[in-house]
Design a protein around this motif. Sequence first.
Motif, PDB file in Angstrom:
ATOM      1  N   GLY A 109     -10.667  25.854  20.066  1.00  0.00           N
ATOM      2  CA  GLY A 109     -12.074  26.127  20.346  1.00  0.00           C
ATOM      3  C   GLY A 109     -12.586  27.359  19.644  1.00  0.00           C
ATOM      4  O   GLY A 109     -11.821  28.121  19.052  1.00  0.00           O
ATOM      5  N   GLY A 110     -13.878  27.548  19.706  1.00  0.00           N
ATOM      6  CA  GLY A 110     -14.521  28.679  19.048  1.00  0.00           C
ATOM      7  C   GLY A 110     -14.772  28.390  17.571  1.00  0.00           C
ATOM      8  O   GLY A 110     -14.328  27.365  17.039  1.00  0.00           O
ATOM      9  N   LYS A 111     -15.470  29.304  16.952  1.00  0.00           N
ATOM     10  CA  LYS A 111     -15.745  29.147  15.520  1.00  0.00           C
ATOM     11  C   LYS A 111     -14.466  29.420  14.737  1.00  0.00           C
ATOM     12  O   LYS A 111     -13.578  30.130  15.225  1.00  0.00           O
ATOM     13  CB  LYS A 111     -16.829  30.137  15.100  1.00  0.00           C
ATOM     14  N   ASP A 136     -10.248  25.214  15.392  1.00  0.00           N
ATOM     15  CA  ASP A 136     -11.585  25.617  15.851  1.00  0.00           C
ATOM     16  C   ASP A 136     -12.210  24.489  16.675  1.00  0.00           C
ATOM     17  O   ASP A 136     -11.695  23.371  16.701  1.00  0.00           O
ATOM     18  CB  ASP A 136     -12.472  26.009  14.653  1.00  0.00           C
ATOM     19  N   GLY A 137     -13.291  24.804  17.342  1.00  0.00           N
ATOM     20  CA  GLY A 137     -13.887  23.854  18.281  1.00  0.00           C
ATOM     21  C   GLY A 137     -14.936  22.952  17.667  1.00  0.00           C
ATOM     22  O   GLY A 137     -15.776  22.416  18.393  1.00  0.00           O
ATOM     23  N   TYR A 138     -14.912  22.795  16.376  1.00  0.00           N
ATOM     24  CA  TYR A 138     -15.919  21.949  15.728  1.00  0.00           C
ATOM     25  C   TYR A 138     -15.255  20.839  14.910  1.00  0.00           C
ATOM     26  O   TYR A 138     -15.762  20.396  13.892  1.00  0.00           O
ATOM     27  CB  TYR A 138     -16.872  22.833  14.892  1.00  0.00           C
ATOM     28  N   SER A 219     -31.869  36.230  27.741  1.00  0.00           N
ATOM     29  CA  SER A 219     -31.985  34.777  27.603  1.00  0.00           C
ATOM     30  C   SER A 219     -31.076  34.056  28.596  1.00  0.00           C
ATOM     31  O   SER A 219     -31.208  32.855  28.816  1.00  0.00           O
ATOM     32  CB  SER A 219     -31.622  34.364  26.183  1.00  0.00           C
ATOM     33  N   ARG A 220     -30.134  34.782  29.189  1.00  0.00           N
ATOM     34  CA  ARG A 220     -29.245  34.149  30.164  1.00  0.00           C
ATOM     35  C   ARG A 220     -29.890  34.045  31.548  1.00  0.00           C
ATOM     36  O   ARG A 220     -29.258  33.605  32.497  1.00  0.00           O
ATOM     37  CB  ARG A 220     -27.926  34.929  30.265  1.00  0.00           C
ATOM     38  N   PHE A 221     -31.160  34.469  31.632  1.00  0.00           N
ATOM     39  CA  PHE A 221     -31.811  34.524  32.944  1.00  0.00           C
ATOM     40  C   PHE A 221     -31.732  33.195  33.704  1.00  0.00           C
ATOM     41  O   PHE A 221     -31.405  33.163  34.881  1.00  0.00           O
ATOM     42  CB  PHE A 221     -33.276  34.953  32.795  1.00  0.00           C
TER      43      PHE A 221
HETATM   44  N1  UDP Z   1     -17.810  26.059  21.184  1.00  0.00           N
HETATM   45  C1  UDP Z   1     -16.985  25.246  20.414  1.00  0.00           C
HETATM   46  N2  UDP Z   1     -17.374  23.961  20.137  1.00  0.00           N
HETATM   47  C2  UDP Z   1     -18.543  23.444  20.590  1.00  0.00           C
HETATM   48  C3  UDP Z   1     -19.369  24.264  21.388  1.00  0.00           C
HETATM   49  C4  UDP Z   1     -18.970  25.565  21.678  1.00  0.00           C
HETATM   50  O1  UDP Z   1     -15.917  25.675  20.001  1.00  0.00           O
HETATM   51  O2  UDP Z   1     -18.831  22.282  20.295  1.00  0.00           O
HETATM   52  C5  UDP Z   1     -17.352  27.434  21.473  1.00  0.00           C
HETATM   53  C6  UDP Z   1     -18.291  28.517  20.993  1.00  0.00           C
HETATM   54  O3  UDP Z   1     -18.008  28.833  19.637  1.00  0.00           O
HETATM   55  C7  UDP Z   1     -17.946  29.653  21.935  1.00  0.00           C
HETATM   56  C8  UDP Z   1     -17.554  28.926  23.226  1.00  0.00           C
HETATM   57  O4  UDP Z   1     -17.313  27.584  22.865  1.00  0.00           O
HETATM   58  O5  UDP Z   1     -16.836  30.355  21.455  1.00  0.00           O
HETATM   59  C9  UDP Z   1     -18.657  28.889  24.286  1.00  0.00           C
HETATM   60  O6  UDP Z   1     -18.808  30.071  24.833  1.00  0.00           O
HETATM   61  P1  UDP Z   1     -19.867  30.311  26.013  1.00  0.00           P
HETATM   62  O7  UDP Z   1     -19.949  31.774  26.196  1.00  0.00           O
HETATM   63  O8  UDP Z   1     -21.108  29.514  25.778  1.00  0.00           O
HETATM   64  O9  UDP Z   1     -19.087  29.598  27.208  1.00  0.00           O
HETATM   65  P2  UDP Z   1     -19.097  29.970  28.753  1.00  0.00           P
HETATM   66  O10 UDP Z   1     -18.003  30.986  28.940  1.00  0.00           O
HETATM   67  O11 UDP Z   1     -20.461  30.489  29.081  1.00  0.00           O
HETATM   68  O12 UDP Z   1     -18.773  28.631  29.367  1.00  0.00           O
END
Ligand code: UDP
Length: 239
Positions: A109-111, A136-138, A219-221
């Motif tokens: 996951g993540g970039k 990565d998460g894409y 924006s997280r409001f």
């Molecule tokens: N992310 C990803 N693939 C996706 C959508 C999100 O890898 O298709 C990753 C994004 O890069 C980030 C994480 O998921 O690192 C999301 O973090 P966020 O803070 O939104 O998650 P939360 O902790 O609020 O659930």
Amino acid sequence: MRASENILGIDVTALDYQGIIYEIDQVIKNNDKANVIAVNPEKFIAMEKNAELKELISKATFKIPDGIGVILASKLKGGQIRSRVTGVDLFVEILKLADRNNYKVYLYGGKPEVVSRTKEVIERDYRGVQVVGYSDGYQNDQESLIEEINESGAQIMFVALGSPKQELWIKENMGRLNVNIYQGVGGSFDVLSGNVQRAPEVFRKTGTEWFYRLATQPSRFRRQMALPKFLFKVLFKSK
Ligand code: UDP
């Protein structure tokens, strides 16, 4: 039966970090499977409209009380949960466990730059951990991802796709993976890799991290509105 407390229909795990880490270690040693889901007011609100999410949270092995909202709910209901177990702190505690036991870890996951930096930081700070793979998460090719994870021999995997995507991914794939422990860690790779700063200690210690987030990311409001809604439900609804 693990210690738990029912909040709005969910049996929240009533263990502190030490208790959960002990149990996680047992799962690995017995070669069983377990998953960890952080429960917080946002998820309780999201669950109302999403029966699938509710079901998969209910079925998770560990439903950790992530954040002050769940502690307040427990207090309001005369419950026993007093220590928060946050997703990001449990992630670090699991890394320490892996460090002591040379466990194999997979990061998903993540970039791309975030997950590779996370791997570097883990290898630098937790030398006993074996990071056996990362992705990565894409990625679109899920089949080869599953194959790669299974071939890596990972015992623990952290899934950082944000919520509820990561929870759904874990539910869908746990059956065909050979990994023991699955934790959805949200934005924790961003925190560990230094991409996003955590709130200063004073906010974390006093349980007001939400306030810091709100002040620095207005924006997280909308997301934060889950807390008052959730507490209202805890007070006036039984399920
Ligand atoms: N992310 C990803 N693939 C996706 C959508 C999100 O890898 O298709 C990753 C994004 O890069 C980030 C994480 O998921 O690192 C999301 O973090 P966020 O803070 O939104 O998650 P939360 O902790 O609020 O659930």
